[in-house]
Design a protein around this motif. Structure first.
Motif, PDB file in Angstrom:
ATOM      1  N   LYS A 197     -38.212 -24.413  32.389  1.00  0.00           N
ATOM      2  CA  LYS A 197     -37.622 -23.079  31.891  1.00  0.00           C
ATOM      3  C   LYS A 197     -36.539 -23.265  30.832  1.00  0.00           C
ATOM      4  O   LYS A 197     -35.635 -24.422  30.960  1.00  0.00           O
ATOM      5  CB  LYS A 197     -36.651 -22.276  32.867  1.00  0.00           C
ATOM      6  CG  LYS A 197     -37.693 -21.792  33.973  1.00  0.00           C
ATOM      7  CD  LYS A 197     -37.202 -20.607  34.575  1.00  0.00           C
ATOM      8  CE  LYS A 197     -38.247 -19.867  35.472  1.00  0.00           C
ATOM      9  NZ  LYS A 197     -38.701 -20.457  36.933  1.00  0.00           N
ATOM     10  N   ALA A 198     -36.921 -22.845  29.649  1.00  0.00           N
ATOM     11  CA  ALA A 198     -36.324 -22.919  28.518  1.00  0.00           C
ATOM     12  C   ALA A 198     -34.502 -22.814  28.525  1.00  0.00           C
ATOM     13  O   ALA A 198     -33.736 -23.853  28.119  1.00  0.00           O
ATOM     14  CB  ALA A 198     -36.570 -22.206  27.232  1.00  0.00           C
ATOM     15  N   GLN A 199     -34.149 -21.667  29.227  1.00  0.00           N
ATOM     16  CA  GLN A 199     -32.834 -21.401  29.145  1.00  0.00           C
ATOM     17  C   GLN A 199     -32.026 -22.459  30.193  1.00  0.00           C
ATOM     18  O   GLN A 199     -31.004 -23.063  29.802  1.00  0.00           O
ATOM     19  CB  GLN A 199     -32.467 -20.048  29.798  1.00  0.00           C
ATOM     20  CG  GLN A 199     -31.163 -19.861  29.621  1.00  0.00           C
ATOM     21  CD  GLN A 199     -30.708 -19.576  28.148  1.00  0.00           C
ATOM     22  OE1 GLN A 199     -31.109 -18.928  27.252  1.00  0.00           O
ATOM     23  NE2 GLN A 199     -29.587 -20.475  27.914  1.00  0.00           N
ATOM     24  N   GLU A 200     -32.911 -22.908  31.266  1.00  0.00           N
ATOM     25  CA  GLU A 200     -32.216 -23.837  32.339  1.00  0.00           C
ATOM     26  C   GLU A 200     -32.209 -25.147  31.246  1.00  0.00           C
ATOM     27  O   GLU A 200     -31.060 -26.012  31.444  1.00  0.00           O
ATOM     28  CB  GLU A 200     -33.201 -23.827  33.291  1.00  0.00           C
ATOM     29  CG  GLU A 200     -32.793 -24.653  34.466  1.00  0.00           C
ATOM     30  CD  GLU A 200     -33.478 -24.663  35.667  1.00  0.00           C
ATOM     31  OE1 GLU A 200     -34.005 -23.693  35.953  1.00  0.00           O
ATOM     32  OE2 GLU A 200     -33.577 -25.751  36.592  1.00  0.00           O
ATOM     33  N   LEU A 201     -33.252 -25.527  30.869  1.00  0.00           N
ATOM     34  CA  LEU A 201     -33.125 -26.637  30.016  1.00  0.00           C
ATOM     35  C   LEU A 201     -32.115 -26.876  29.000  1.00  0.00           C
ATOM     36  O   LEU A 201     -31.275 -27.651  28.959  1.00  0.00           O
ATOM     37  CB  LEU A 201     -34.593 -27.110  29.488  1.00  0.00           C
ATOM     38  CG  LEU A 201     -34.652 -28.179  28.475  1.00  0.00           C
ATOM     39  CD1 LEU A 201     -34.118 -29.479  29.109  1.00  0.00           C
ATOM     40  CD2 LEU A 201     -35.979 -28.317  28.048  1.00  0.00           C
ATOM     41  N   ALA A 202     -31.939 -25.771  28.160  1.00  0.00           N
ATOM     42  CA  ALA A 202     -30.850 -25.726  27.270  1.00  0.00           C
ATOM     43  C   ALA A 202     -29.549 -25.881  28.046  1.00  0.00           C
ATOM     44  O   ALA A 202     -28.563 -26.890  27.496  1.00  0.00           O
ATOM     45  CB  ALA A 202     -30.948 -24.514  26.419  1.00  0.00           C
ATOM     46  N   LEU A 210     -24.997 -32.527  30.156  1.00  0.00           N
ATOM     47  CA  LEU A 210     -25.576 -34.085  30.606  1.00  0.00           C
ATOM     48  C   LEU A 210     -25.513 -34.848  29.401  1.00  0.00           C
ATOM     49  O   LEU A 210     -25.262 -34.473  28.302  1.00  0.00           O
ATOM     50  CB  LEU A 210     -27.066 -33.621  31.187  1.00  0.00           C
ATOM     51  CG  LEU A 210     -26.764 -33.199  32.721  1.00  0.00           C
ATOM     52  CD1 LEU A 210     -28.233 -32.801  33.172  1.00  0.00           C
ATOM     53  CD2 LEU A 210     -26.369 -34.409  33.599  1.00  0.00           C
ATOM     54  N   PRO A 211     -25.401 -36.321  29.631  1.00  0.00           N
ATOM     55  CA  PRO A 211     -25.492 -36.874  28.626  1.00  0.00           C
ATOM     56  C   PRO A 211     -26.635 -36.903  27.588  1.00  0.00           C
ATOM     57  O   PRO A 211     -27.446 -36.702  28.001  1.00  0.00           O
ATOM     58  CB  PRO A 211     -25.600 -38.449  29.377  1.00  0.00           C
ATOM     59  CG  PRO A 211     -25.136 -38.156  30.851  1.00  0.00           C
ATOM     60  CD  PRO A 211     -25.387 -36.559  30.930  1.00  0.00           C
ATOM     61  N   LYS A 212     -26.134 -37.228  26.462  1.00  0.00           N
ATOM     62  CA  LYS A 212     -27.165 -37.054  25.198  1.00  0.00           C
ATOM     63  C   LYS A 212     -28.210 -38.076  25.088  1.00  0.00           C
ATOM     64  O   LYS A 212     -28.950 -37.927  24.280  1.00  0.00           O
ATOM     65  CB  LYS A 212     -26.297 -36.718  23.756  1.00  0.00           C
ATOM     66  CG  LYS A 212     -25.429 -35.442  23.971  1.00  0.00           C
ATOM     67  CD  LYS A 212     -26.130 -34.379  24.341  1.00  0.00           C
ATOM     68  CE  LYS A 212     -25.371 -32.831  24.595  1.00  0.00           C
ATOM     69  NZ  LYS A 212     -24.797 -32.975  25.983  1.00  0.00           N
ATOM     70  N   TYR A 220     -34.542 -22.310  21.838  1.00  0.00           N
ATOM     71  CA  TYR A 220     -33.651 -22.781  22.727  1.00  0.00           C
ATOM     72  C   TYR A 220     -33.706 -24.294  22.741  1.00  0.00           C
ATOM     73  O   TYR A 220     -32.571 -25.106  23.055  1.00  0.00           O
ATOM     74  CB  TYR A 220     -33.616 -22.236  23.778  1.00  0.00           C
ATOM     75  CG  TYR A 220     -33.040 -20.611  23.892  1.00  0.00           C
ATOM     76  CD1 TYR A 220     -31.749 -20.258  23.225  1.00  0.00           C
ATOM     77  CD2 TYR A 220     -34.088 -19.825  24.668  1.00  0.00           C
ATOM     78  CE1 TYR A 220     -31.671 -18.855  23.230  1.00  0.00           C
ATOM     79  CE2 TYR A 220     -33.652 -18.450  24.632  1.00  0.00           C
ATOM     80  CZ  TYR A 220     -32.487 -18.080  23.928  1.00  0.00           C
ATOM     81  OH  TYR A 220     -32.238 -16.702  24.096  1.00  0.00           O
ATOM     82  N   ILE A 221     -35.179 -24.745  22.621  1.00  0.00           N
ATOM     83  CA  ILE A 221     -35.323 -26.145  22.976  1.00  0.00           C
ATOM     84  C   ILE A 221     -35.429 -26.986  21.904  1.00  0.00           C
ATOM     85  O   ILE A 221     -35.394 -28.279  21.864  1.00  0.00           O
ATOM     86  CB  ILE A 221     -36.205 -26.297  24.123  1.00  0.00           C
ATOM     87  CG1 ILE A 221     -37.589 -25.907  23.719  1.00  0.00           C
ATOM     88  CG2 ILE A 221     -36.007 -25.522  25.560  1.00  0.00           C
ATOM     89  CD1 ILE A 221     -38.688 -26.270  24.629  1.00  0.00           C
ATOM     90  N   ILE A 222     -36.019 -26.218  20.763  1.00  0.00           N
ATOM     91  CA  ILE A 222     -36.150 -27.280  19.541  1.00  0.00           C
ATOM     92  C   ILE A 222     -35.154 -28.064  19.156  1.00  0.00           C
ATOM     93  O   ILE A 222     -35.555 -29.135  18.548  1.00  0.00           O
ATOM     94  CB  ILE A 222     -36.812 -26.101  18.339  1.00  0.00           C
ATOM     95  CG1 ILE A 222     -38.005 -25.475  18.874  1.00  0.00           C
ATOM     96  CG2 ILE A 222     -37.061 -27.037  17.046  1.00  0.00           C
ATOM     97  CD1 ILE A 222     -39.265 -26.286  19.045  1.00  0.00           C
ATOM     98  N   PRO A 223     -33.959 -27.858  19.221  1.00  0.00           N
ATOM     99  CA  PRO A 223     -32.874 -28.831  18.774  1.00  0.00           C
ATOM    100  C   PRO A 223     -33.046 -30.172  19.246  1.00  0.00           C
ATOM    101  O   PRO A 223     -32.530 -31.220  18.511  1.00  0.00           O
ATOM    102  CB  PRO A 223     -31.687 -28.079  18.907  1.00  0.00           C
ATOM    103  CG  PRO A 223     -31.683 -26.658  19.048  1.00  0.00           C
ATOM    104  CD  PRO A 223     -33.340 -26.782  19.534  1.00  0.00           C
ATOM    105  N   PHE A 224     -33.417 -30.370  20.604  1.00  0.00           N
ATOM    106  CA  PHE A 224     -33.206 -31.760  21.060  1.00  0.00           C
ATOM    107  C   PHE A 224     -34.486 -31.866  21.918  1.00  0.00           C
ATOM    108  O   PHE A 224     -34.524 -33.229  22.414  1.00  0.00           O
ATOM    109  CB  PHE A 224     -32.076 -31.444  22.226  1.00  0.00           C
ATOM    110  CG  PHE A 224     -32.209 -30.522  23.242  1.00  0.00           C
ATOM    111  CD1 PHE A 224     -32.812 -30.883  24.380  1.00  0.00           C
ATOM    112  CD2 PHE A 224     -31.755 -29.007  22.888  1.00  0.00           C
ATOM    113  CE1 PHE A 224     -33.102 -29.916  25.275  1.00  0.00           C
ATOM    114  CE2 PHE A 224     -31.963 -28.345  24.011  1.00  0.00           C
ATOM    115  CZ  PHE A 224     -32.550 -28.596  25.223  1.00  0.00           C
TER     116      PHE A 224
END
Ligand code: PLP
Length: 228
Positions: free
Chosen positions: A47-52, A58-60, A77-81
């Motif tokens: 899920k995109a929001q949960e992942l973001a 959490l650690p990067k 939401y998820i494209i930056p990382f």
């Protein structure tokens, strides 16, 4: 057994050349940290929001993989990382991923998800749809995505013969695509197949990435509740 022990036990059954995606969907940040402190760095969410949200907490140095059906309005939401999107199941979605990746100046690695199960209502391309995409001018114009392989989910069943057949189908799709479209592209090499119940069969058939959740983190509750 603890998350660490589950992880260690599973890693013993996975060859070096196969990546383990620890599927942490619905699980709290504290569980992910337990796996992280045991040395694991690759996690999967659906899920995109949960992942973001989890990314923020959490650690990067975690490699985040997106493995679920992705709605086009959530792509941003998820494209930056995000490290890899396993579940590209339509041309429309790929267009959105590319568009958002252009905006955020990234190139996003993606897998094409194929429909291989006998169950209704599973997402994914069939072979013709995938080749239609790959020959299209629209695809050739997408500069901010890179297709690095395929993904599929077998039918949820005890019937091992059926699971083997479905995984073999995905391998065949992979080989045909490799030959027809990616022969000179060494990065096209990933076959994401196998979950807690069927990953050993998947590895025998040639999986390069297994996505394992409940065998590491235990049975899932239905929804994610932030724990911090
Ligand atoms: C939940 C999920 C998994 C992990 O399933 P388990 O049976 O818990 O290992 C793997 N892949 C996808 C796409 C999922 O949604």
């Amino acid at each position: 057994m603890s998350i660490k022990q589950n992880l260690e036990k599973i890693l013993l059954t996975i060859p070096q050349n196969v990546s383990l995606i620890a599927v942490s969907k619905t699980k709290p940040v504290s569980s992910i940290l337990e796996a992280y402190h045991a040395g694991h760095r690759i996690f999967g969410e659906n899920k995109a929001q949960e992942l973001a949200d989890k990314y923020e907490l959490l650690p990067k140095d975690i490699n985040w993989h997106f493995i679920g059906h992705l709605q086009t309005n959530k792509v941003k939401y998820i494209i930056p990382f995000v490290h890899l999107i396993h579940s590209v199941d339509s041309t429309k979605l790929l267009v959105f991923i590319n568009k958002e990746a252009v905006k955020q100046n990234r190139c996003i690695d993606c897998l094409l998800q194929f429909y291989i199960a006998t169950e209704e209502s599973k997402f994914g391309f069939d072979y013709k749809e995938a080749t239609d995409l790959l020959v299209s001018a629209e695809y050739k114009a997408m500069k901010n995505i890179r297709i690095v392989g395929v993904m599929g989910m077998a039918t949820y069943t005890e019937n091992e013969k059926l699971i083997e057949k479905e995984f073999s189908q995905l391998i065949t799709y992979f080989n045909q695509l490799k030959q027809s479209f990616f022969a000179d592209k060494p990065y096209f090499k990933e076959i994401s197949m196998g979950m807690s119940g069927d990953y050993k069969i998947a590895i025998e058939k040639g999986s390069t990435m297994v996505r394992i959740g409940s065998s590491i983190f235990g049975e899932r509750s239905s929804v994610y509740k932030a724990d911090i």
